[in-house]
Design a protein around this motif. Structure first.
Motif, short mmCIF file in Angstrom:
data_model
loop_
_atom_site.label_atom_id
_atom_site.label_comp_id
_atom_site.label_asym_id
_atom_site.label_seq_id
_atom_site.Cartn_x
_atom_site.Cartn_y
_atom_site.Cartn_z
N GLN A 1 0.83 -1.21 0.00
CA GLN A 1 0.00 0.00 0.00
C GLN A 1 0.86 1.26 0.00
O GLN A 1 0.54 2.25 -0.67
CB GLN A 1 -0.93 -0.03 1.21
N THR A 2 1.97 1.22 0.73
CA THR A 2 2.88 2.37 0.78
C THR A 2 3.45 2.67 -0.59
O THR A 2 3.51 3.83 -1.03
CB THR A 2 4.02 2.09 1.78
N LEU A 3 3.88 1.63 -1.31
CA LEU A 3 4.45 1.82 -2.64
C LEU A 3 3.38 2.28 -3.63
O LEU A 3 3.64 3.13 -4.49
CB LEU A 3 5.09 0.52 -3.12
N ALA A 4 2.17 1.75 -3.51
CA ALA A 4 1.08 2.18 -4.39
C ALA A 4 0.73 3.64 -4.15
O ALA A 4 0.44 4.38 -5.09
CB ALA A 4 -0.14 1.29 -4.16
N ASP A 5 0.75 4.07 -2.90
CA ASP A 5 0.47 5.47 -2.59
C ASP A 5 1.49 6.41 -3.25
O ASP A 5 1.19 7.57 -3.51
CB ASP A 5 0.48 5.70 -1.07
N GLN A 6 2.70 5.87 -3.52
CA GLN A 6 3.73 6.66 -4.18
C GLN A 6 3.67 6.52 -5.70
O GLN A 6 4.50 7.08 -6.41
CB GLN A 6 5.11 6.22 -3.67
N GLY A 7 2.70 5.73 -6.19
CA GLY A 7 2.48 5.65 -7.63
C GLY A 7 2.99 4.40 -8.32
O GLY A 7 2.83 4.26 -9.54
N ALA A 8 3.61 3.48 -7.59
CA ALA A 8 4.17 2.29 -8.21
C ALA A 8 3.07 1.27 -8.51
O ALA A 8 2.12 1.12 -7.74
CB ALA A 8 5.21 1.64 -7.30
N ASP A 9 3.20 0.58 -9.64
CA ASP A 9 2.39 -0.61 -9.89
C ASP A 9 2.96 -1.74 -9.03
O ASP A 9 4.19 -1.91 -8.97
CB ASP A 9 2.43 -1.01 -11.36
N VAL A 10 2.11 -2.51 -8.38
CA VAL A 10 2.58 -3.45 -7.35
C VAL A 10 2.11 -4.87 -7.65
O VAL A 10 0.93 -5.11 -7.92
CB VAL A 10 2.09 -3.03 -5.95
N ILE A 11 3.06 -5.79 -7.55
CA ILE A 11 2.76 -7.22 -7.66
C ILE A 11 3.04 -7.85 -6.31
O ILE A 11 4.14 -7.66 -5.74
CB ILE A 11 3.64 -7.89 -8.73
N ILE A 12 2.06 -8.56 -5.76
CA ILE A 12 2.26 -9.23 -4.49
C ILE A 12 2.23 -10.74 -4.70
O ILE A 12 1.61 -11.24 -5.64
CB ILE A 12 1.19 -8.84 -3.45
N SER A 13 2.95 -11.45 -3.85
CA SER A 13 2.85 -12.90 -3.83
C SER A 13 2.03 -13.32 -2.62
O SER A 13 1.90 -12.56 -1.65
CB SER A 13 4.24 -13.55 -3.76
N HIS A 14 1.47 -14.53 -2.68
CA HIS A 14 0.70 -15.05 -1.55
C HIS A 14 0.64 -16.56 -1.67
O HIS A 14 0.75 -17.11 -2.77
CB HIS A 14 -0.71 -14.46 -1.54
N PRO A 15 0.46 -17.26 -0.56
CA PRO A 15 0.25 -18.70 -0.64
C PRO A 15 -1.07 -18.99 -1.35
O PRO A 15 -1.97 -18.14 -1.39
CB PRO A 15 0.18 -19.13 0.83
N LYS A 16 -1.17 -20.15 -1.92
CA LYS A 16 -2.41 -20.53 -2.60
C LYS A 16 -3.59 -20.45 -1.63
O LYS A 16 -3.46 -20.77 -0.46
CB LYS A 16 -2.29 -21.93 -3.19
N ASN A 17 -4.72 -20.03 -2.18
CA ASN A 17 -5.97 -19.95 -1.43
C ASN A 17 -5.95 -18.90 -0.32
O ASN A 17 -6.71 -19.00 0.64
CB ASN A 17 -6.34 -21.32 -0.83
N ALA A 18 -5.08 -17.90 -0.44
CA ALA A 18 -5.10 -16.80 0.54
C ALA A 18 -6.35 -15.97 0.30
O ALA A 18 -6.49 -15.31 -0.73
CB ALA A 18 -3.84 -15.96 0.40
N TRP A 19 -7.28 -15.99 1.24
CA TRP A 19 -8.60 -15.39 1.02
C TRP A 19 -8.54 -13.89 0.85
O TRP A 19 -9.41 -13.28 0.21
CB TRP A 19 -9.51 -15.74 2.19
N ASN A 20 -7.53 -13.23 1.43
CA ASN A 20 -7.53 -11.77 1.41
C ASN A 20 -6.67 -11.17 0.31
O ASN A 20 -6.59 -9.96 0.18
CB ASN A 20 -7.07 -11.23 2.76
#
Length: 222
Positions: free
Chosen positions: A25-44
């Motif tokens: 969220q911090t990087l997005a607030d500064q204008g960056a496009d953001v890719i996140i990783s997560h374990p499979k089936n992460a509901w959030n």
């Protein structure tokens, strides 16, 4: 609004939860496009992506479990295949238990991103300061294989390309007690402010540094 990271592509590991989500969220607030990783089936994970897009940036979540060295390598490879570039890598070594030693994990992440990160890029690791002592304790060579040594060495090797390598760490960030870690809003504000600065254009001169956030009144670089 000023968006100093507009046009940049950032990766945040385990960005679906805790300090990883705050980093994204911090990087997005500064204008960056953001890719996140997560374990499979992460509901959030989908909710985090929606929140990032609401900030006016592009966002994507990859179901790649980054608690092992193999995961972080796979993530970097996938992002390069899909986007062709990376400007910022933030490894969140807090939210979930790493299955590999944190120094080995951080080294694998830096080794994976170094050949493909664009000149002027940023590599930032976030972790628990106790990992420093742990890596010294298990080191078999005469010279301790400390995380700070890794950050310093990596910064030197990437200096000619103006890629900075820094670390944010705290003994309050504890994988085994997330409730206590993320209940400290003052600490989290300090860390995300540090992340925002280190990821931005004004931090070109700061590299090879480990920043400790171990006390409410003491903030210093190792």
């Amino acid at each position: 609004m000023n968006k100093p990271l507009a046009g940049k592509i950032a990766i945040v590991t385990d960005g679906h939860y805790g300090i990883g989500a705050l980093s994204a969220q911090t990087l997005a607030d500064q204008g960056a496009d953001v890719i996140i990783s997560h374990p499979k089936n992460a509901w959030n994970a989908a909710g985090i992506v929606t929140g990032l897009e609401a900030r006016g940036v592009n966002a994507r979540a990859y179901a790649i479990n980054c608690d092992r060295v193999s995961g972080i390598k796979a993530l970097v490879s996938r992002v390069i295949d899909d986007f062709g570039q990376v400007d910022i890598l933030v490894t969140n070594n807090v939210s979930f238990v790493l299955q590999d030693d944190e120094r080995l994990y951080s080294k694998a992440a830096i080794d994976a991103i170094a050949p493909v990160i664009r000149d002027g890029g940023r590599i930032i690791t976030i972790g628990n300061s106790a990992a420093q002592a742990k890596t010294r304790a298990i080191a078999s060579s005469p010279k301790p294989a400390a995380l700070h040594d890794l950050i310093t060495h990596s910064a030197k090797s990437l200096h000619d390309r103006h890629v900075t390598v820094n670390r944010l760490q705290s003994n309050f960030l504890d994988r085994s007690n997330l409730t206590a870690s993320f209940g400290n809003t003052s600490l989290l504000g300090d860390i995300t402010s540090g992340l925002s600065f280190l990821a931005g254009p004004d931090a070109d001169f700061i590299t090879g540094t480990t920043f400790n956030f171990n006390d409410h009144t003491i903030r210093h670089a190792a």
